[in-house]
Scaffold this motif. Sequence first.
Motif, PDB file in Angstrom:
ATOM      1  N   UNK A 145      83.765  -0.148 -42.969  1.00 38.21           N
ATOM      2  CA  UNK A 145      82.392  -0.552 -42.634  1.00 38.21           C
ATOM      3  C   UNK A 145      81.412   0.353 -43.383  1.00 38.21           C
ATOM      4  N   UNK A 146      80.522  -0.280 -44.126  1.00 38.56           N
ATOM      5  CA  UNK A 146      79.435   0.446 -44.784  1.00 38.56           C
ATOM      6  C   UNK A 146      78.200   0.351 -43.893  1.00 38.56           C
ATOM      7  N   UNK A 147      77.516   1.449 -43.712  1.00 37.29           N
ATOM      8  CA  UNK A 147      76.232   1.379 -43.008  1.00 37.29           C
ATOM      9  C   UNK A 147      75.132   1.736 -44.010  1.00 37.29           C
ATOM     10  N   UNK A 148      74.157   0.847 -44.133  1.00 34.97           N
ATOM     11  CA  UNK A 148      72.974   1.169 -44.945  1.00 34.97           C
ATOM     12  C   UNK A 148      71.737   0.687 -44.209  1.00 34.97           C
ATOM     13  N   UNK A 149      70.636   0.515 -44.903  1.00 32.88           N
ATOM     14  CA  UNK A 149      69.416   0.102 -44.203  1.00 32.88           C
ATOM     15  C   UNK A 149      68.898  -1.231 -44.757  1.00 32.88           C
ATOM     16  N   UNK A 150      68.080  -1.888 -43.959  1.00 33.71           N
ATOM     17  CA  UNK A 150      67.547  -3.194 -44.362  1.00 33.71           C
ATOM     18  C   UNK A 150      66.498  -3.066 -45.467  1.00 33.71           C
ATOM     19  N   UNK A 194      92.900  -5.372 -46.418  1.00 30.72           N
ATOM     20  CA  UNK A 194      91.792  -4.480 -46.029  1.00 30.72           C
ATOM     21  C   UNK A 194      90.486  -5.269 -46.051  1.00 30.72           C
ATOM     22  N   UNK A 195      89.789  -5.270 -44.932  1.00 30.69           N
ATOM     23  CA  UNK A 195      88.510  -5.984 -44.906  1.00 30.69           C
ATOM     24  C   UNK A 195      87.364  -4.989 -45.015  1.00 30.69           C
ATOM     25  N   UNK A 196      86.355  -5.390 -45.752  1.00 30.94           N
ATOM     26  CA  UNK A 196      85.181  -4.533 -45.954  1.00 30.94           C
ATOM     27  C   UNK A 196      83.943  -5.312 -45.527  1.00 30.94           C
ATOM     28  N   UNK A 197      83.180  -4.756 -44.618  1.00 36.78           N
ATOM     29  CA  UNK A 197      81.953  -5.399 -44.159  1.00 36.78           C
ATOM     30  C   UNK A 197      80.857  -4.344 -43.997  1.00 36.78           C
ATOM     31  N   UNK A 198      79.655  -4.800 -43.703  1.00 34.73           N
ATOM     32  CA  UNK A 198      78.553  -3.842 -43.644  1.00 34.73           C
ATOM     33  C   UNK A 198      77.606  -4.068 -42.484  1.00 34.73           C
ATOM     34  N   UNK A 199      76.845  -3.043 -42.200  1.00 35.74           N
ATOM     35  CA  UNK A 199      75.786  -3.123 -41.190  1.00 35.74           C
ATOM     36  C   UNK A 199      74.522  -2.563 -41.835  1.00 35.74           C
ATOM     37  N   UNK A 215      78.015  -3.856 -33.273  1.00 38.50           N
ATOM     38  CA  UNK A 215      78.355  -4.277 -34.635  1.00 38.50           C
ATOM     39  C   UNK A 215      79.637  -3.596 -35.122  1.00 38.50           C
ATOM     40  N   UNK A 216      79.774  -2.325 -34.783  1.00 37.70           N
ATOM     41  CA  UNK A 216      81.001  -1.599 -35.174  1.00 37.70           C
ATOM     42  C   UNK A 216      82.222  -2.267 -34.526  1.00 37.70           C
ATOM     43  N   UNK A 217      82.104  -2.595 -33.251  1.00 34.46           N
ATOM     44  CA  UNK A 217      83.224  -3.241 -32.547  1.00 34.46           C
ATOM     45  C   UNK A 217      83.584  -4.565 -33.225  1.00 34.46           C
ATOM     46  N   UNK A 218      82.539  -5.309 -33.610  1.00 35.12           N
ATOM     47  CA  UNK A 218      82.779  -6.604 -34.256  1.00 35.12           C
ATOM     48  C   UNK A 218      83.585  -6.433 -35.542  1.00 35.12           C
ATOM     49  N   UNK A 219      83.144  -5.497 -36.381  1.00 33.06           N
ATOM     50  CA  UNK A 219      83.811  -5.351 -37.675  1.00 33.06           C
ATOM     51  C   UNK A 219      85.166  -4.660 -37.578  1.00 33.06           C
ATOM     52  N   UNK A 220      85.442  -4.003 -36.465  1.00 37.97           N
ATOM     53  CA  UNK A 220      86.784  -3.423 -36.308  1.00 37.97           C
ATOM     54  C   UNK A 220      87.728  -4.395 -35.607  1.00 37.97           C
ATOM     55  N   UNK A 221      87.174  -5.479 -35.122  1.00 43.72           N
ATOM     56  CA  UNK A 221      87.982  -6.387 -34.303  1.00 43.72           C
ATOM     57  C   UNK A 221      88.808  -7.336 -35.163  1.00 43.72           C
ATOM     58  N   UNK A 224      87.837  -9.680 -38.311  1.00 42.86           N
ATOM     59  CA  UNK A 224      87.905  -9.358 -39.735  1.00 42.86           C
ATOM     60  C   UNK A 224      89.109  -9.994 -40.430  1.00 42.86           C
ATOM     61  N   UNK A 225      89.954 -10.655 -39.642  1.00 40.87           N
ATOM     62  CA  UNK A 225      90.977 -11.477 -40.292  1.00 40.87           C
ATOM     63  C   UNK A 225      90.279 -12.616 -41.047  1.00 40.87           C
ATOM     64  N   UNK A 226      89.080 -12.930 -40.612  1.00 41.12           N
ATOM     65  CA  UNK A 226      88.377 -14.113 -41.147  1.00 41.12           C
ATOM     66  C   UNK A 226      87.082 -13.772 -41.866  1.00 41.12           C
ATOM     67  N   UNK A 227      86.558 -12.600 -41.632  1.00 45.35           N
ATOM     68  CA  UNK A 227      85.260 -12.255 -42.224  1.00 45.35           C
ATOM     69  C   UNK A 227      85.425 -11.104 -43.195  1.00 45.35           C
ATOM     70  N   UNK A 228      84.787 -11.239 -44.323  1.00 48.18           N
ATOM     71  CA  UNK A 228      84.927 -10.216 -45.352  1.00 48.18           C
ATOM     72  C   UNK A 228      83.655 -10.228 -46.194  1.00 48.18           C
ATOM     73  N   UNK A 229      83.201  -9.050 -46.596  1.00 47.72           N
ATOM     74  CA  UNK A 229      81.986  -8.920 -47.422  1.00 47.72           C
ATOM     75  C   UNK A 229      80.758  -9.460 -46.709  1.00 47.72           C
ATOM     76  N   UNK A 230      80.732  -9.320 -45.404  1.00 48.67           N
ATOM     77  CA  UNK A 230      79.585  -9.793 -44.632  1.00 48.67           C
ATOM     78  C   UNK A 230      78.692  -8.611 -44.247  1.00 48.67           C
ATOM     79  N   UNK A 231      77.412  -8.894 -44.147  1.00 55.96           N
ATOM     80  CA  UNK A 231      76.476  -7.849 -43.720  1.00 55.96           C
ATOM     81  C   UNK A 231      75.796  -8.308 -42.445  1.00 55.96           C
ATOM     82  N   UNK A 232      75.837  -7.483 -41.439  1.00 55.83           N
ATOM     83  CA  UNK A 232      75.037  -7.757 -40.245  1.00 55.83           C
ATOM     84  C   UNK A 232      73.725  -7.028 -40.430  1.00 55.83           C
TER      85      UNK A 232
END
Lengths: 235, 260
Positions: A145-150, A194-199, A215-221, A224-232
């Motif tokens: 999980x990458x965390x950055x800013x909007x 390996x799934x990579x997603x962001x917040x 959001x962290x719980x979502x991306x660790x759940x 992520x079998x189905x979601x990849x390269x997504x940004x919340x």
Amino acid sequence: MRELTGDYEGKNCVVFGANSVIGAEVSKFLALNGVNLGLVDLYSYREDTLAEDMGSSGAKVIYKTVLSSSEDSFKKAAAEISGDLGGIDYLICAYYFEEERERINEDSIGIDTWDRWLNRWVLNYFLAMKAVIPHMAQRGAGRVIFVNTTTGYTGEGEGEGELTGNGSIYECASSSAITGMMTSIARDVIPKGISVNGISLDPGYRDDMERITWAIRLWLSGMCEYACAQILRLY
Amino acid sequence: MGAQMDLKDRVSLVTGGAGGIGASICEKLAALGSFVYVCDIKGATQVAERINARYQKPRAAPAKCDISSKKDVEAMYGRISEQRGGVDILINNAAVYGPLESHHFPEISYEDFVKTIQVDLSGAMYCTLLALPNMKQKGWGRIVFTAAPMSSSGIPSPYLAGKAGFIGLTKYLSMKYSQNGILTFALALRHVDTPMIRRVIESRGGDVKEGIKALHKKSLTGRMITPEEVADIYTYFILTASPRVSGTIILADGGITYLR
């Protein structure tokens, strides 16, 4: 039906930027949910405070300091954490410029400041990935999980966060660069399991931990079998 | 319409000015009356000479510069400032694709990542920061970025990181400076019919002719966009934009991103 909620007990997580407000809070949340932690940052920790916060969780916690832009330093830290914890399941990149307390004045914007942002944020996220991914790839599974800013989407650097304001051209550029880097890397590593997603957080909401941990719980759940390269984007 | 329809008295700087897209932009800007600095590591002189051969007075000059080097960029701006007073129109177009082999993660080396992003993103940041003081003083400026869709797949991470960084830059600059006459715009391109795309196909061991044919077919329009068409979009923005459209990011990818 696959488990979509988190069962983190016994998992091992590296948190890069564990000394930031978000990094520390996310680390506490994970420790309380039974996740063993390798806490990594560019400068030494308030280890006593963190140890006290996490002491009752029973989770194993290791602290590592790395040198900015040093591939060897990141690799060594990842290898030691993996050895001590017995592998790495998660990587959360949550670095933020907590140590740069001064507001950057527009009149003093300079090209040297950009180099610091690029190195500390974008390049160190790359190095954290580069150091940890091989440990995940060995096991054929992992969550990043990458965390950055909007600010990278909105261009608005003048939120409530004390670190934004005039001169946040650096934050806008590096934040959107992180998103682009994440998108490309996500595609490369998904075949390895390996799934990579962001917040992306609004700088004014950096302390809204309820939403961040959601959001962290979502991306660790199992999601992520189905979601990849997504940004919340959390505004 | 009220907009200025020529660029006389405007000084332009085009990074990557000797490349396929860059040279077309230089030619177009010069045709509209701007004095153009053709910025590139090599080939800038030839492009400037080609342009100048068409006009009675010179409308272009080479600006040899490695934009990943702060010192080079500062020196270039120093020369431009001395000769023409400063840059009014900045086209951040230079880019390197990154390593043509071993560009996937995690095989890509840290050194290659840094080298690529230094050109693709830091170069644009240096040029932009150094162009702003003159634009602010004049109350007029145009800053344009050659970007890419963030969702592009199969593109090396440092290249995409650099291109994505332009999105944040475009948004920030428009928020900050639109009301001061400095307008910003980005064009997110996927495949452009340039020599660079041929080099990429070749480096991957592909048949260039077949590869180009496949890329033309991939676009819903049946062909890739040409550098001349890219230059037309840039000049349209430069000539007609108002503060209300500053910060616009146009996806010019032949419909690949959303329609395929």
